[in-house]
Scaffold this active site. Structure first.
Site, PDB file in Angstrom:
ATOM      1  N   TYR A  71       0.835  -1.210   0.000  1.00  0.00           N
ATOM      2  CA  TYR A  71       0.000   0.000   0.000  1.00  0.00           C
ATOM      3  C   TYR A  71       0.869   1.260   0.000  1.00  0.00           C
ATOM      4  O   TYR A  71       0.625   2.180  -0.768  1.00  0.00           O
ATOM      5  CB  TYR A  71      -0.912  -0.007   1.234  1.00  0.00           C
ATOM      6  CG  TYR A  71      -1.963   1.075   1.188  1.00  0.00           C
ATOM      7  CD1 TYR A  71      -3.240   0.801   0.696  1.00  0.00           C
ATOM      8  CD2 TYR A  71      -1.682   2.371   1.605  1.00  0.00           C
ATOM      9  CE1 TYR A  71      -4.205   1.792   0.637  1.00  0.00           C
ATOM     10  CE2 TYR A  71      -2.641   3.366   1.541  1.00  0.00           C
ATOM     11  CZ  TYR A  71      -3.903   3.072   1.060  1.00  0.00           C
ATOM     12  OH  TYR A  71      -4.853   4.057   0.985  1.00  0.00           O
ATOM     13  N   PHE A 124      -7.311  19.820 -24.759  1.00  0.00           N
ATOM     14  CA  PHE A 124      -8.071  18.597 -25.029  1.00  0.00           C
ATOM     15  C   PHE A 124      -9.400  18.672 -24.262  1.00  0.00           C
ATOM     16  O   PHE A 124      -9.495  19.381 -23.266  1.00  0.00           O
ATOM     17  CB  PHE A 124      -7.243  17.364 -24.611  1.00  0.00           C
ATOM     18  CG  PHE A 124      -7.960  16.079 -24.920  1.00  0.00           C
ATOM     19  CD1 PHE A 124      -8.196  15.708 -26.236  1.00  0.00           C
ATOM     20  CD2 PHE A 124      -8.432  15.261 -23.903  1.00  0.00           C
ATOM     21  CE1 PHE A 124      -8.888  14.543 -26.516  1.00  0.00           C
ATOM     22  CE2 PHE A 124      -9.125  14.095 -24.187  1.00  0.00           C
ATOM     23  CZ  PHE A 124      -9.354  13.730 -25.497  1.00  0.00           C
ATOM     24  N   ASP A 125     -10.424  17.935 -24.732  1.00  0.00           N
ATOM     25  CA  ASP A 125     -11.781  18.050 -24.139  1.00  0.00           C
ATOM     26  C   ASP A 125     -11.792  17.891 -22.620  1.00  0.00           C
ATOM     27  O   ASP A 125     -12.478  18.612 -21.921  1.00  0.00           O
ATOM     28  CB  ASP A 125     -12.769  16.979 -24.603  1.00  0.00           C
ATOM     29  CG  ASP A 125     -12.562  16.416 -25.961  1.00  0.00           C
ATOM     30  OD1 ASP A 125     -11.593  16.796 -26.630  1.00  0.00           O
ATOM     31  OD2 ASP A 125     -13.385  15.582 -26.351  1.00  0.00           O
ATOM     32  N   ASP A 214       0.807  19.347 -21.268  1.00  0.00           N
ATOM     33  CA  ASP A 214      -0.040  18.150 -21.333  1.00  0.00           C
ATOM     34  C   ASP A 214       0.749  17.172 -22.198  1.00  0.00           C
ATOM     35  O   ASP A 214       0.836  17.317 -23.413  1.00  0.00           O
ATOM     36  CB  ASP A 214      -1.399  18.502 -21.948  1.00  0.00           C
ATOM     37  CG  ASP A 214      -2.275  17.266 -22.156  1.00  0.00           C
ATOM     38  OD1 ASP A 214      -1.738  16.135 -22.137  1.00  0.00           O
ATOM     39  OD2 ASP A 214      -3.481  17.426 -22.364  1.00  0.00           O
ATOM     40  N   ALA A 216       0.724  13.863 -22.997  1.00  0.00           N
ATOM     41  CA  ALA A 216       0.224  12.549 -23.434  1.00  0.00           C
ATOM     42  C   ALA A 216       1.058  11.943 -24.569  1.00  0.00           C
ATOM     43  O   ALA A 216       1.356  10.758 -24.551  1.00  0.00           O
ATOM     44  CB  ALA A 216      -1.238  12.670 -23.856  1.00  0.00           C
ATOM     45  N   LYS A 257      -1.142   6.745 -23.459  1.00  0.00           N
ATOM     46  CA  LYS A 257      -0.618   7.037 -24.806  1.00  0.00           C
ATOM     47  C   LYS A 257       0.883   6.711 -24.796  1.00  0.00           C
ATOM     48  O   LYS A 257       1.272   5.557 -24.922  1.00  0.00           O
ATOM     49  CB  LYS A 257      -0.882   8.497 -25.186  1.00  0.00           C
ATOM     50  CG  LYS A 257      -2.338   8.787 -25.550  1.00  0.00           C
ATOM     51  CD  LYS A 257      -3.173   9.081 -24.362  1.00  0.00           C
ATOM     52  CE  LYS A 257      -4.536   9.610 -24.686  1.00  0.00           C
ATOM     53  NZ  LYS A 257      -5.349   9.750 -23.462  1.00  0.00           N
ATOM     54  N   HIS A 449     -21.926  12.807 -28.103  1.00  0.00           N
ATOM     55  CA  HIS A 449     -21.432  11.879 -29.129  1.00  0.00           C
ATOM     56  C   HIS A 449     -21.348  10.439 -28.635  1.00  0.00           C
ATOM     57  O   HIS A 449     -21.454   9.511 -29.417  1.00  0.00           O
ATOM     58  CB  HIS A 449     -20.067  12.330 -29.662  1.00  0.00           C
ATOM     59  CG  HIS A 449     -19.024  12.537 -28.614  1.00  0.00           C
ATOM     60  ND1 HIS A 449     -19.047  13.623 -27.751  1.00  0.00           N
ATOM     61  CD2 HIS A 449     -17.934  11.822 -28.278  1.00  0.00           C
ATOM     62  CE1 HIS A 449     -18.008  13.536 -26.943  1.00  0.00           C
ATOM     63  NE2 HIS A 449     -17.312  12.453 -27.234  1.00  0.00           N
TER      64      HIS A 449
HETATM   65  N1  F0G Z   1      -4.746  15.096 -22.885  1.00  0.00           N
HETATM   66  C1  F0G Z   1      -4.729  14.660 -24.148  1.00  0.00           C
HETATM   67  C2  F0G Z   1      -3.950  15.420 -25.174  1.00  0.00           C
HETATM   68  C3  F0G Z   1      -5.455  13.514 -24.514  1.00  0.00           C
HETATM   69  O1  F0G Z   1      -5.445  13.103 -25.790  1.00  0.00           O
HETATM   70  C4  F0G Z   1      -6.181  12.817 -23.520  1.00  0.00           C
HETATM   71  C5  F0G Z   1      -6.963  11.621 -23.862  1.00  0.00           C
HETATM   72  C6  F0G Z   1      -6.156  13.290 -22.210  1.00  0.00           C
HETATM   73  C7  F0G Z   1      -5.419  14.429 -21.924  1.00  0.00           C
HETATM   74  C8  F0G Z   1      -6.905  12.613 -21.106  1.00  0.00           C
HETATM   75  O2  F0G Z   1      -6.270  11.454 -20.730  1.00  0.00           O
HETATM   76  O3  F0G Z   1      -7.945   9.656 -21.278  1.00  0.00           O
HETATM   77  O4  F0G Z   1      -5.993   9.253 -19.743  1.00  0.00           O
HETATM   78  O5  F0G Z   1      -7.890  10.665 -19.005  1.00  0.00           O
HETATM   79  N2  F0G Z   1      -7.264  11.301 -25.058  1.00  0.00           N
HETATM   80  C9  F0G Z   1      -7.972  10.103 -25.488  1.00  0.00           C
HETATM   81  C10 F0G Z   1      -8.180  10.137 -26.977  1.00  0.00           C
HETATM   82  C11 F0G Z   1      -9.219   9.798 -24.740  1.00  0.00           C
HETATM   83  O6  F0G Z   1      -8.871   9.236 -27.516  1.00  0.00           O
HETATM   84  O7  F0G Z   1      -7.632  11.027 -27.649  1.00  0.00           O
HETATM   85  P1  F0G Z   1      -7.074  10.176 -20.157  1.00  0.00           P
END
Ligand code: F0G
Length: 458
Positions: A71, A124-125, A214, A216, A257, A449
Site C-alpha cells: 500500500y 483537449f476536451d 499536457d 500525453a 498514450k 457523441h
Molecule cells: N490530454 C490529451 C492530449 C489527450 O489526448 C487525452 C486523452 C487526455 C489528456 C486525457 O487522458 O484519457 O488518460 O484521461 N485522449 C484520449 C483520446 C481519450 O482518444 O484522444 P485520459
C-alpha cells in the site's frame, strides 16, 4: 535499406473476427448508427482511440510480475518515479489512474476565488472540461495555420505567440497558466516546436504565471522535433524530451498514450507547495501518494514503457506507419488534415462528403460507412461532438470542421492491416456520391457523441 519495418516480433496474438456485410448492417442499426455502441468483438480493426490500446512488450509483461502491491512505499512506485524523473526532471511525481485525474487535481489546486483563465494551443476536451468545472475559462490560441486542414506546416500545433503575449497583457493576473498540449490532439495530432515551447515559457514566466505541458504524446512530439526542427537532427530523443520538460513548471500525463501502458498517468512539478496540495487531494480521490489509483503492477508497466517509448526505431516506425496510412488514401484523393499527425489520420469528412450538409452529420455518415464497408471503427470529430443548438432559432450551430479520426493503437496492427484499411476508405471514397445523411434522434444534454442515436435519411 529504405524499408522501415515494425521493430518487434509477435509473441502473443489476439484473434480478430470479420463479420459479413449483412451482419454489420444489423449491428450498426442496433447501435443506433453510432459506432461507440458497437461491441469491440464486432469490429475488425479498431481506430477509435490510441489511448490505453497499446500492445505491451514482453519486458512490460515481465514488469507486471515484478509489481509490488504494498500500500505504501511500494518498490514499483520508486521505479516509476525514477523513470518519470529521468525524462521530465521534475522533483515531485504523483501517480494518477489516467490523464484526466491529473487535470482534475491540478485545476482544482490552482483555482482561486476569482475566476481565472488558461491559455493553450488547443485544450483537449477533458482538460477544458476540468478547467470549466471549477469555474475557470480555457482559451485555445493555436497558430492560424493549425485551423486550415489542407495547409501543410511543420509545427501546426504551435501556440500563437503574438496572441499569447497580448492575452497575457489583457487578462493580467487572471491568467492562471499556459498549457501546451504535445502533440496537439484536438488539432490533428500536430507537433509543437521546441522554439515555440521555449518562447511560450518565457512569456509565461515573464508574466509571473506557469507553463504546463499536457504530455500525453511527448515522445511523438520529440521525434517530430528531431525530424523537422533545425539543430535537433543529431540530438538523442531523451535529450529532446528533457529539454521540452525543462521549460515547464508542471506536466500532466496520460500514460495510456506515450506511457505504452493500458492505464495510468502522472502529475509532476517542482513546486513543493503545489505538490503538497495536490497530494492531499490525491489521497481524497485517487489513493495514497505512492500508488495514486494504480496497482503496483501498472506503475511497473509504465516505468518499462517509458524505457521503450523514446527508442528511435520505435518512434520511426510509429510516425512512419501513420504517414504511410495517410499517403495511401491521399493518393486516391481522400482529403485529410495535412500533414498527418503522430497518432492518427484525420479525414476531412466535410470535403469527402461535400453533398451532405453539417446538419446531416457527414463525419458520422463516413464513420458508419467505413464500418459497413470493411469493419473499421473511427470516431466522428465534428458536429455530433461539438455542434450546439442555437437557442433563438433551434437550429444547429455546426462545429468548425467535420472530421473522422482514425487513431492508431501503438504496436498493435501490422502494415497489411493498414493496407486493408486504406483500401476500405478508398472504396468508400469512390462511392461517396451515393451516401446519404443522418438525422439525430437522441442526444444527451452533454458529451452527446457517446450515446447519440441516429436514423438514415432516405
Ligand atoms: N490530454 C490529451 C492530449 C489527450 O489526448 C487525452 C486523452 C487526455 C489528456 C486525457 O487522458 O484519457 O488518460 O484521461 N485522449 C484520449 C483520446 C481519450 O482518444 O484522444 P485520459
Amino acid at each position: 535499406m529504405k524499408t522501415i519495418i515494425e521493430p518487434f516480433k509477435i509473441k502473443a496474438v489476439e484473434p480478430i473476427r470479420m463479420t459479413t456485410p449483412e451482419e454489420r448492417v444489423a449491428i450498426l442499426e442496433a447501435a443506433g448508427y453510432n459506432p461507440f455502441a458497437i461491441r469491440a468483438e464486432d469490429v475488425l480493426i479498431d481506430y477509435l482511440t490510441d489511448s490505453g490500446t497499446s500492445s505491451m512488450s514482453s519486458e512490460q509483461w515481465a514488469a507486471i510480475m515484478r509489481g509490488d502491491e504494498s500500500y505504501a512505499g511500494s518498490r514499483s512506485f520508486f521505479r516509476f518515479e525514477q523513470e518519470v524523473a529521468r525524462i521530465t526532471g521534475f522533483s515531485n511525481i504523483i501517480p494518477v489512474h489516467q490523464g484526466r485525474a491529473a487535470e482534475k487535481i491540478l485545476f482544482d489546486v490552482l483555482h482561486q476565488d476569482e475566476p481565472g483563465i488558461y491559455l493553450g494551443n488547443t485544450h483537449f476536451d477533458t482538460t477544458r472540461a476540468n478547467i470549466e468545472y471549477v469555474g475557470d475559462e480555457a482559451l485555445d490560441i493555436v497558430i492560424p495555420e493549425g485551423l486550415v486542414p489542407s495547409l501543410a506546416h511543420p509545427f501546426k500545433g504551435n501556440i500563437d505567440l503574438e496572441r499569447l503575449k497580448s492575452l497575457l497583457t489583457e487578462h493580467g493576473e487572471k491568467v492562471r497558466g499556459v498549457i501546451i498540449t504535445v502533440t496537439n490532439n484536438s488539432g490533428g495530432g500536430q507537433p509543437v516546436s521546441m522554439a515555440n515551447i521555449r518562447e511560450a515559457a518565457r512569456l509565461a514566466h515573464d508574466h509571473g504565471t506557469i507553463l504546463v505541458i499536457d504530455s500525453a504524446r511527448f515522445a511523438e512530439n520529440a521525434y517530430f522535433i528531431k525530424l523537422r526542427e533545425d539543430g535537433y537532427g543529431d540530438t538523442p530523443l531523451l535529450e529532446i524530451a528533457q529539454e521540452m520538460f525543462s521549460y515547464a513548471d508542471a506536466s500532466t500525463m496520460s500514460a495510456k498514450k506515450d506511457g505504452l501502458a493500458n492505464i495510468g498517468g502522472w502529475l509532476a512539478c517542482n513546486d513543493d507547495f503545489l505538490a503538497g496540495n495536490a497530494r492531499n487531494l490525491l489521497i481524497l480521490t485517487e489513493g495514497f501518494p505512492t500508488y495514486g489509483g494504480l496497482a503496483g503492477r501498472d506503475l511497473d508497466a509504465i516505468a518499462q514503457g517509458l524505457r521503450e517509448v523514446l527508442q528511435e526505431d520505435y518512434l520511426q516506425y510509429r510516425l512512419r506507419s501513420t504517414a504511410y496510412f495517410a499517403e495511401k488514401i491521399v493518393e486516391a484523393g481522400v482529403p485529410i488534415i495535412q500533414p498527418p499527425g503522430g497518432h492518427a489520420v484525420y479525414i476531412d469528412a466535410g470535403a469527402f462528403l461535400e453533398h451532405i450538409p453539417p446538419e446531416e452529420f457527414p463525419g458520422q455518415v463516413l464513420a458508419n460507412e467505413i464500418y459497413l464497408h470493411g469493419g473499421l471503427r473511427g470516431v466522428e470529430i465534428g458536429s455530433v461532438m461539438f455542434g450546439k443548438t442555437d437557442p433563438a432559432t433551434g437550429k444547429m450551430i455546426p462545429a468548425p470542421l467535420e472530421l473522422v479520426r482514425l487513431a492508431i493503437p501503438r504496436r498493435v496492427y501490422t502494415q497489411s492491416h493498414v493496407d486493408y484499411s486504406a483500401e476500405v476508405i478508398n472504396e468508400v471514397f469512390a462511392k461517396r456520391h451515393t451516401l446519404k445523411g443522418l438525422k439525430m434522434t437522441y442526444a444527451a444534454p452533454f458529451l452527446r457523441h457517446f450515446t447519440a442515436r441516429f436514423e438514415p435519411l432516405v
